[in-house]
Design a protein around this motif. Structure first.
Motif, PDB file in Angstrom:
ATOM      1  N   MET A  67       3.578 -17.597  23.921  1.00 33.01           N
ATOM      2  CA  MET A  67       4.626 -17.471  22.903  1.00 33.01           C
ATOM      3  C   MET A  67       5.247 -16.080  22.986  1.00 33.01           C
ATOM      4  N   VAL A  68       6.537 -16.005  22.714  1.00 36.07           N
ATOM      5  CA  VAL A  68       7.207 -14.718  22.525  1.00 36.07           C
ATOM      6  C   VAL A  68       7.773 -14.726  21.109  1.00 36.07           C
ATOM      7  N   ILE A  69       7.388 -13.723  20.329  1.00 35.87           N
ATOM      8  CA  ILE A  69       7.788 -13.673  18.924  1.00 35.87           C
ATOM      9  C   ILE A  69       8.389 -12.311  18.584  1.00 35.87           C
ATOM     10  N   CYS A  70       9.264 -12.317  17.590  1.00 32.32           N
ATOM     11  CA  CYS A  70       9.822 -11.087  17.035  1.00 32.32           C
ATOM     12  C   CYS A  70       9.190 -10.849  15.676  1.00 32.32           C
ATOM     13  N   ILE A  71       8.493  -9.742  15.550  1.00 31.46           N
ATOM     14  CA  ILE A  71       7.911  -9.332  14.269  1.00 31.46           C
ATOM     15  C   ILE A  71       8.820  -8.259  13.708  1.00 31.46           C
ATOM     16  N   GLU A  72       9.291  -8.452  12.470  1.00 35.83           N
ATOM     17  CA  GLU A  72      10.299  -7.521  11.944  1.00 35.83           C
ATOM     18  C   GLU A  72      10.139  -7.281  10.441  1.00 35.83           C
ATOM     19  N   PRO A  73       9.273  -6.317  10.092  1.00 35.30           N
ATOM     20  CA  PRO A  73       9.161  -5.946   8.680  1.00 35.30           C
ATOM     21  C   PRO A  73      10.501  -5.477   8.123  1.00 35.30           C
ATOM     22  N   MET A  74      10.820  -5.937   6.903  1.00 32.56           N
ATOM     23  CA  MET A  74      12.047  -5.554   6.202  1.00 32.56           C
ATOM     24  C   MET A  74      11.628  -5.100   4.809  1.00 32.56           C
ATOM     25  N   LEU A  75      11.702  -3.796   4.566  1.00 33.94           N
ATOM     26  CA  LEU A  75      11.178  -3.214   3.335  1.00 33.94           C
ATOM     27  C   LEU A  75      12.287  -2.775   2.393  1.00 33.94           C
ATOM     28  N   HIS A 133       9.929  -5.439  16.829  1.00 32.34           N
ATOM     29  CA  HIS A 133       9.525  -5.486  18.231  1.00 32.34           C
ATOM     30  C   HIS A 133       9.424  -6.933  18.692  1.00 32.34           C
ATOM     31  N   MET A 134       9.630  -7.133  19.983  1.00 34.48           N
ATOM     32  CA  MET A 134       9.465  -8.431  20.625  1.00 34.48           C
ATOM     33  C   MET A 134       8.106  -8.427  21.325  1.00 34.48           C
ATOM     34  N   ILE A 135       7.299  -9.460  21.052  1.00 31.84           N
ATOM     35  CA  ILE A 135       5.901  -9.478  21.460  1.00 31.84           C
ATOM     36  C   ILE A 135       5.602 -10.719  22.295  1.00 31.84           C
ATOM     37  N   LEU A 136       4.931 -10.533  23.410  1.00 36.30           N
ATOM     38  CA  LEU A 136       4.392 -11.631  24.193  1.00 36.30           C
ATOM     39  C   LEU A 136       2.929 -11.823  23.820  1.00 36.30           C
ATOM     40  N   VAL A 137       2.553 -13.048  23.459  1.00 34.37           N
ATOM     41  CA  VAL A 137       1.149 -13.354  23.193  1.00 34.37           C
ATOM     42  C   VAL A 137       0.461 -13.598  24.528  1.00 34.37           C
ATOM     43  N   THR A 138      -0.549 -12.791  24.816  1.00 33.17           N
ATOM     44  CA  THR A 138      -1.260 -12.873  26.096  1.00 33.17           C
ATOM     45  C   THR A 138      -2.579 -13.625  25.909  1.00 33.17           C
ATOM     46  N   LYS A 160       0.835  -1.205   0.000  1.00 28.85           N
ATOM     47  CA  LYS A 160       0.000   0.000   0.000  1.00 28.85           C
ATOM     48  C   LYS A 160       0.867   1.252   0.000  1.00 28.85           C
ATOM     49  N   ASN A 161       2.007   1.162   0.668  1.00 27.99           N
ATOM     50  CA  ASN A 161       2.941   2.293   0.740  1.00 27.99           C
ATOM     51  C   ASN A 161       3.944   2.318  -0.409  1.00 27.99           C
ATOM     52  N   GLY A 162       3.877   1.330  -1.305  1.00 25.52           N
ATOM     53  CA  GLY A 162       4.744   1.326  -2.479  1.00 25.52           C
ATOM     54  C   GLY A 162       6.069   0.616  -2.303  1.00 25.52           C
ATOM     55  N   TYR A 163       6.167  -0.270  -1.301  1.00 26.48           N
ATOM     56  CA  TYR A 163       7.427  -0.966  -1.022  1.00 26.48           C
ATOM     57  C   TYR A 163       7.267  -2.475  -1.169  1.00 26.48           C
ATOM     58  N   GLU A 164       8.398  -3.145  -1.270  1.00 25.44           N
ATOM     59  CA  GLU A 164       8.447  -4.598  -1.350  1.00 25.44           C
ATOM     60  C   GLU A 164       8.970  -5.154  -0.025  1.00 25.44           C
ATOM     61  N   VAL A 165       8.596  -6.403   0.275  1.00 27.50           N
ATOM     62  CA  VAL A 165       9.134  -7.080   1.461  1.00 27.50           C
ATOM     63  C   VAL A 165      10.124  -8.152   1.027  1.00 27.50           C
ATOM     64  N   VAL A 166      11.114  -8.379   1.860  1.00 27.47           N
ATOM     65  CA  VAL A 166      12.068  -9.445   1.582  1.00 27.47           C
ATOM     66  C   VAL A 166      11.393 -10.782   1.913  1.00 27.47           C
ATOM     67  N   LYS A 167      11.634 -11.792   1.085  1.00 29.05           N
ATOM     68  CA  LYS A 167      10.942 -13.073   1.252  1.00 29.05           C
ATOM     69  C   LYS A 167      11.794 -14.118   1.984  1.00 29.05           C
ATOM     70  N   ASP A 168      13.089 -13.950   1.989  1.00 27.81           N
ATOM     71  CA  ASP A 168      13.980 -15.008   2.469  1.00 27.81           C
ATOM     72  C   ASP A 168      14.428 -14.840   3.922  1.00 27.81           C
ATOM     73  N   PHE A 169      14.035 -13.748   4.563  1.00 31.99           N
ATOM     74  CA  PHE A 169      14.386 -13.509   5.957  1.00 31.99           C
ATOM     75  C   PHE A 169      13.103 -13.202   6.720  1.00 31.99           C
ATOM     76  N   THR A 170      13.023 -13.670   7.946  1.00 33.91           N
ATOM     77  CA  THR A 170      11.751 -13.624   8.661  1.00 33.91           C
ATOM     78  C   THR A 170      11.925 -13.196  10.109  1.00 33.91           C
ATOM     79  N   GLY A 171      10.806 -12.858  10.731  1.00 30.43           N
ATOM     80  CA  GLY A 171      10.746 -12.792  12.175  1.00 30.43           C
ATOM     81  C   GLY A 171      10.727 -14.213  12.726  1.00 30.43           C
ATOM     82  N   HIS A 172      10.601 -14.334  14.043  1.00 27.80           N
ATOM     83  CA  HIS A 172      10.814 -15.652  14.645  1.00 27.80           C
ATOM     84  C   HIS A 172      10.420 -15.640  16.112  1.00 27.80           C
ATOM     85  N   GLY A 173      10.268 -16.843  16.663  1.00 31.35           N
ATOM     86  CA  GLY A 173      10.166 -16.961  18.101  1.00 31.35           C
ATOM     87  C   GLY A 173      11.499 -16.610  18.748  1.00 31.35           C
ATOM     88  N   CYS A 174      11.461 -16.242  20.021  1.00 29.33           N
ATOM     89  CA  CYS A 174      12.694 -15.822  20.691  1.00 29.33           C
ATOM     90  C   CYS A 174      12.471 -15.842  22.202  1.00 29.33           C
TER      91      CYS A 174
END
Length: 250
Positions: A196-204, A234-239, A156-170
């Motif tokens: 669960m504790v996860i890292c969400i990390e958009p890479m544009l 960010h590091m996120i705790l699922v509540t 929507k903002n006109g950018y692409e995301v990288v497909k080969d690198f991801t966020g993850h549990g941590c």
């Protein structure tokens, strides 16, 4: 392996995150035009040591420095160097892992030196991706839901995301399952659970999702077209009914 965090795990992860926040604030205060990225790396490590913590990335897969510092067209895994000098208009991403009492905080943020509207635009878009994705975190949401949201906001903002690198549990380890891609289909993939504790990390990336891996150091990921990239995390705790952002500082 997916780790559902115990009460003690969560307590120690939060303590690691508090140290991470102190490292972030120190870097915000100290980063100046004319400094080398190696100086900033040493500052980050010094701050960790003040609180009895260590650098999670140092030696991980033979990574040679304490934190990742990626500048402009470097998307991720930038290796600090005394030859890389911060300049006016540079966009700098600090990706920092802090280990404390065998628990880990992993998160990233971006600074812009001076005025750079193009850098501000992609940085704002990356934060928008991050927060809109975080906002749908809850038990029962799928990693496909998260990735779909990230990619939708990026495009929507006109950018692409990288497909080969991801966020993850941590938390108990630096990289745990599940992987959290920046793309996906709704309702597909592993479902999130409380604890669960996860890292969400958009890479544009700008203009293309193509990238190169530095042939000399084997680590740094750079956009093939050398246009601006951006990474925030960010590091996120699922509540029980949603989420808690463990690395929020403002």
């Amino acid at each position: 392996m997916i780790y559902i965090k115990s009460t003690e795990d969560i307590k120690l992860i939060k303590e690691a995150c508090e140290i991470w926040k102190k490292v972030k604030q120190r870097l915000i205060l100290e980063t100046k035009i004319g400094m080398s990225t190696e100086e900033l790396d040493n500052i980050a490590f010094s701050e960790m040591q003040k609180y009895g913590a260590s650098a999670s990335f140092l030696g991980y897969g033979d990574f040679p420095k304490h934190i990742c510092i990626s500048v402009n067209d470097e998307l991720i895994h930038g290796i600090p160097s005394n030859k890389r000098i911060i300049k006016d208009k540079d966009m700098i991403t600090f990706d920092i892992g802090v280990t404390y009492k065998n628990h880990i905080c992993d998160s990233a943020f971006t600074l812009i030196m001076g005025q750079n509207k193009e850098a501000e635009r992609i940085n704002n878009a990356t934060w928008e991706c991050l927060y809109k994705t975080i906002d749908i975190v809850k038990p029962g949401a799928s990693v496909g839901d998260l990735g779909n949201m990230t990619e939708s906001v990026a495009k929507k903002n006109g950018y692409e995301v990288v497909k080969d690198f991801t966020g993850h549990g941590c938390g108990n380890f630096l990289h745990e399952d599940p992987m959290i891609p920046n793309y996906g289909k709704k309702n597909e993939g592993i479902k999130l659970k409380k604890g669960m504790v996860i890292c969400i990390e958009p890479m544009l990336l700008t203009g293309s999702d193509k990238y190169n891996t530095d042939k000399k150091n084997g680590w740094t990921i750079t956009s093939t077209n050398h246009k601006l990239t951006c990474h925030n995390e960010h590091m996120i705790l699922v509540t029980e009914d949603g989420y808690e952002i463990l690395t929020q500082t403002d």
